[in-house]
Design an enzyme around this catalytic site. Structure first.
Site, PDB file in Angstrom:
ATOM      1  N   VAL A  63       0.804  -1.230   0.000  1.00  0.00           N
ATOM      2  CA  VAL A  63       0.000   0.000   0.000  1.00  0.00           C
ATOM      3  C   VAL A  63       0.838   1.283   0.000  1.00  0.00           C
ATOM      4  O   VAL A  63       0.293   2.380   0.085  1.00  0.00           O
ATOM      5  CB  VAL A  63      -1.054   0.022   1.135  1.00  0.00           C
ATOM      6  CG1 VAL A  63      -2.135  -1.006   0.887  1.00  0.00           C
ATOM      7  CG2 VAL A  63      -0.423  -0.175   2.507  1.00  0.00           C
ATOM      8  N   TYR A 156       8.743   7.380  13.320  1.00  0.00           N
ATOM      9  CA  TYR A 156       7.427   6.777  13.575  1.00  0.00           C
ATOM     10  C   TYR A 156       6.505   7.815  14.222  1.00  0.00           C
ATOM     11  O   TYR A 156       5.340   7.952  13.831  1.00  0.00           O
ATOM     12  CB  TYR A 156       7.621   5.560  14.481  1.00  0.00           C
ATOM     13  CG  TYR A 156       6.368   4.768  14.748  1.00  0.00           C
ATOM     14  CD1 TYR A 156       5.686   4.113  13.729  1.00  0.00           C
ATOM     15  CD2 TYR A 156       5.852   4.648  16.051  1.00  0.00           C
ATOM     16  CE1 TYR A 156       4.532   3.365  13.986  1.00  0.00           C
ATOM     17  CE2 TYR A 156       4.715   3.903  16.316  1.00  0.00           C
ATOM     18  CZ  TYR A 156       4.054   3.270  15.280  1.00  0.00           C
ATOM     19  OH  TYR A 156       2.917   2.528  15.538  1.00  0.00           O
ATOM     20  N   ALA A 158       6.683  11.028  13.912  1.00  0.00           N
ATOM     21  CA  ALA A 158       6.349  12.038  12.890  1.00  0.00           C
ATOM     22  C   ALA A 158       5.284  11.492  11.945  1.00  0.00           C
ATOM     23  O   ALA A 158       4.326  12.199  11.590  1.00  0.00           O
ATOM     24  CB  ALA A 158       7.600  12.422  12.112  1.00  0.00           C
ATOM     25  N   LYS A 160       3.003   9.168  12.506  1.00  0.00           N
ATOM     26  CA  LYS A 160       1.698   9.011  13.149  1.00  0.00           C
ATOM     27  C   LYS A 160       1.073  10.374  13.481  1.00  0.00           C
ATOM     28  O   LYS A 160      -0.160  10.517  13.428  1.00  0.00           O
ATOM     29  CB  LYS A 160       1.829   8.136  14.397  1.00  0.00           C
ATOM     30  CG  LYS A 160       2.177   6.665  14.091  1.00  0.00           C
ATOM     31  CD  LYS A 160       1.158   5.998  13.169  1.00  0.00           C
ATOM     32  CE  LYS A 160       1.301   4.483  13.147  1.00  0.00           C
ATOM     33  NZ  LYS A 160       0.373   3.839  12.190  1.00  0.00           N
TER      34      LYS A 160
HETATM   35  N1  LIG Z   1       1.143  -2.851  18.250  1.00  0.00           N
HETATM   36  C1  LIG Z   1       1.217  -1.663  18.825  1.00  0.00           C
HETATM   37  O1  LIG Z   1       1.682  -1.509  19.958  1.00  0.00           O
HETATM   38  C2  LIG Z   1       0.712  -0.455  18.102  1.00  0.00           C
HETATM   39  C3  LIG Z   1       0.553   0.728  18.816  1.00  0.00           C
HETATM   40  C4  LIG Z   1       0.096   1.862  18.163  1.00  0.00           C
HETATM   41  C5  LIG Z   1      -0.201   1.803  16.824  1.00  0.00           C
HETATM   42  N2  LIG Z   1      -0.032   0.647  16.135  1.00  0.00           N
HETATM   43  C6  LIG Z   1      -0.340   0.644  14.704  1.00  0.00           C
HETATM   44  O2  LIG Z   1      -1.321  -0.338  14.464  1.00  0.00           O
HETATM   45  C7  LIG Z   1      -1.163  -0.852  13.143  1.00  0.00           C
HETATM   46  C8  LIG Z   1      -1.043  -2.364  13.190  1.00  0.00           C
HETATM   47  O3  LIG Z   1       0.076  -2.694  14.009  1.00  0.00           O
HETATM   48  P1  LIG Z   1       0.461  -4.193  14.405  1.00  0.00           P
HETATM   49  O4  LIG Z   1       1.182  -4.120  15.674  1.00  0.00           O
HETATM   50  O5  LIG Z   1      -0.694  -5.083  14.253  1.00  0.00           O
HETATM   51  O6  LIG Z   1       1.547  -4.492  13.251  1.00  0.00           O
HETATM   52  P2  LIG Z   1       1.990  -5.876  12.587  1.00  0.00           P
HETATM   53  O7  LIG Z   1       3.414  -5.669  12.164  1.00  0.00           O
HETATM   54  O8  LIG Z   1       1.653  -7.045  13.431  1.00  0.00           O
HETATM   55  O9  LIG Z   1       1.062  -5.920  11.293  1.00  0.00           O
HETATM   56  C9  LIG Z   1       1.225  -4.958  10.316  1.00  0.00           C
HETATM   57  C10 LIG Z   1       0.434  -5.380   9.118  1.00  0.00           C
HETATM   58  O10 LIG Z   1       0.639  -4.391   8.107  1.00  0.00           O
HETATM   59  C11 LIG Z   1       1.068  -5.024   6.921  1.00  0.00           C
HETATM   60  N3  LIG Z   1       1.891  -4.098   6.163  1.00  0.00           N
HETATM   61  C12 LIG Z   1       3.012  -3.441   6.561  1.00  0.00           C
HETATM   62  N4  LIG Z   1       3.477  -2.694   5.546  1.00  0.00           N
HETATM   63  C13 LIG Z   1       2.636  -2.882   4.502  1.00  0.00           C
HETATM   64  C14 LIG Z   1       2.580  -2.399   3.182  1.00  0.00           C
HETATM   65  N5  LIG Z   1       3.512  -1.569   2.717  1.00  0.00           N
HETATM   66  N6  LIG Z   1       1.580  -2.812   2.377  1.00  0.00           N
HETATM   67  C15 LIG Z   1       0.616  -3.659   2.837  1.00  0.00           C
HETATM   68  N7  LIG Z   1       0.610  -4.149   4.084  1.00  0.00           N
HETATM   69  C16 LIG Z   1       1.623  -3.766   4.900  1.00  0.00           C
HETATM   70  C17 LIG Z   1       1.786  -6.270   7.357  1.00  0.00           C
HETATM   71  O11 LIG Z   1       1.820  -7.234   6.312  1.00  0.00           O
HETATM   72  C18 LIG Z   1       0.882  -6.699   8.519  1.00  0.00           C
HETATM   73  O12 LIG Z   1      -0.247  -7.387   8.032  1.00  0.00           O
HETATM   74  C19 LIG Z   1       0.058  -0.152  12.572  1.00  0.00           C
HETATM   75  O13 LIG Z   1      -0.326   0.970  11.829  1.00  0.00           O
HETATM   76  C20 LIG Z   1       0.813   0.284  13.810  1.00  0.00           C
HETATM   77  O14 LIG Z   1       1.669   1.376  13.555  1.00  0.00           O
HETATM   78  C21 LIG Z   1       0.420  -0.485  16.739  1.00  0.00           C
END
Ligand SMILES: NC(=O)c1ccc[n+]([C@@H]2O[C@H](COP(=O)([O-])OP(=O)(O)OC[C@H]3O[C@@H](n4cnc5c(N)ncnc54)[C@H](O)[C@@H]3O)[C@@H](O)[C@H]2O)c1
Length: 254
Positions: A63, A156, A158, A160
């Protein structure tokens, strides 16, 4: 909350928080489009949903790439004729570093994955949403974009913060078309193996210090983030526009 017949695209839903969001929507009757970069991982979640009696379409696409995003949404429209709800969830950090040590490549990669992806996918649904005179976009930001990043570093934080700002702009742009756009800022969630390793790389003392700063004294769960997403995607949130919902156990109250 009932999403029967709604077509929901969730970027980055092959694992972690995105997968949980996909399963929750499917449980509520939605047609779920699962996305990730790895075809086999996408297929696994698609099969999981189908085996539970849900309707799902898996599309492997990066994406951060305009052509792949356009192809993704074209495939969804060709198959279902519409998109009702877009969850921009794909993202993640690449570990914390000081600005002094951060390379241009690391900066670009994290900004593209977390922020450019939100721009490209949102842009891809705007025409349809305007024509339909309805739609929902929910962007997964982070507490890193509200304050500072505990685990993810300056790039990260920046990215978000950019997601939260972009959400407000897009919300103003689309509100007159019956479309709402909001974001969610999760605190730390052990969403899968990657986050478990990252968390375990900290000493017990460091972990306790992080937990000490969270009034609920624990990390969040994938399900707690998914439930907040479903609320913002539902009719129950009809008066919420351009907001950033903190789901962080009280860590930051902004
Ligand atoms: N886990 C946390 O503590 C946390 C906290 C705050 C925000 N977030 C945000 O929540 C979201 C999900 O996090 P998570 O911990 O489940 O991450 P994760 O790494 O477990 O999963 C990330 C998903 O995004 C997909 N992905 C990454 N880059 C991609 C790309 N270029 N094209 C298509 N798919 C892509 C991966 O294949 C995976 O399915 C993210 O945006 C992350 O920044 C997570």
């Amino acid at each position: 909350m009932e999403f029967r017949g709604k077509v929901v695209v969730i970027t980055g839903s092959s694992k972690g928080i995105g997968r949980e969001i996909a399963l929750e929507f499917s449980n509520k009757g939605a047609v779920v489009v699962v996305n990730g970069r790895n075809r086999a991982e996408v297929q696994k979640v698609e099969d999981e949903i189908s085996n539970n009696g849900g309707i799902s379409l898996g599309i492997a696409a990066d994406v951060t790439k305009k052509t792949e995003v356009e192809n993704l949404f074209r495939s969804v429209i060709d198959k279902y004729g519409k998109v009702d709800i877009l969850i921009n969830n794909a993202g993640g950090d690449s570990g914390s570093k000081t600005v002094e040590d951060l390379t241009e490549e690391e900066w670009d990669s994290v900004i593209n994955r977390n922020l450019k992806s939100v721009f490209l996918c949102s842009k891809a649904v705007i025409k349809n949403f305007k024509r339909q005179k309805q739609g929902r976009i929910i962007n997964i930001a982070s507490q890193a974009g509200r304050a500072i990043s505990i685990l993810g570093g300056p790039h990260y934080a920046a990215a978000k913060a950019g997601v939260i700002g972009f959400t407000k702009h897009l919300a103003r742009e689309l509100v007159h078309y019956g479309v709402t756009v909001n974001s969610i800022a999760p605190g730390i969630v052990i969403s899968g193996e990657k986050l478990k390793d990252e968390w375990n790389s900290h000493t017990e003392e460091e972990q306790n210090k992080i937990l000490e700063d969270i009034p609920l004294k624990r990390l969040g769960t994938n399900a707690e983030i998914a439930k907040a997403v479903l609320f913002l995607a539902s009719e129950d949130s009809s008066y919420i526009v351009g907001a950033c919902l903190d789901v962080n156990g009280g860590r930051w109250m902004l």
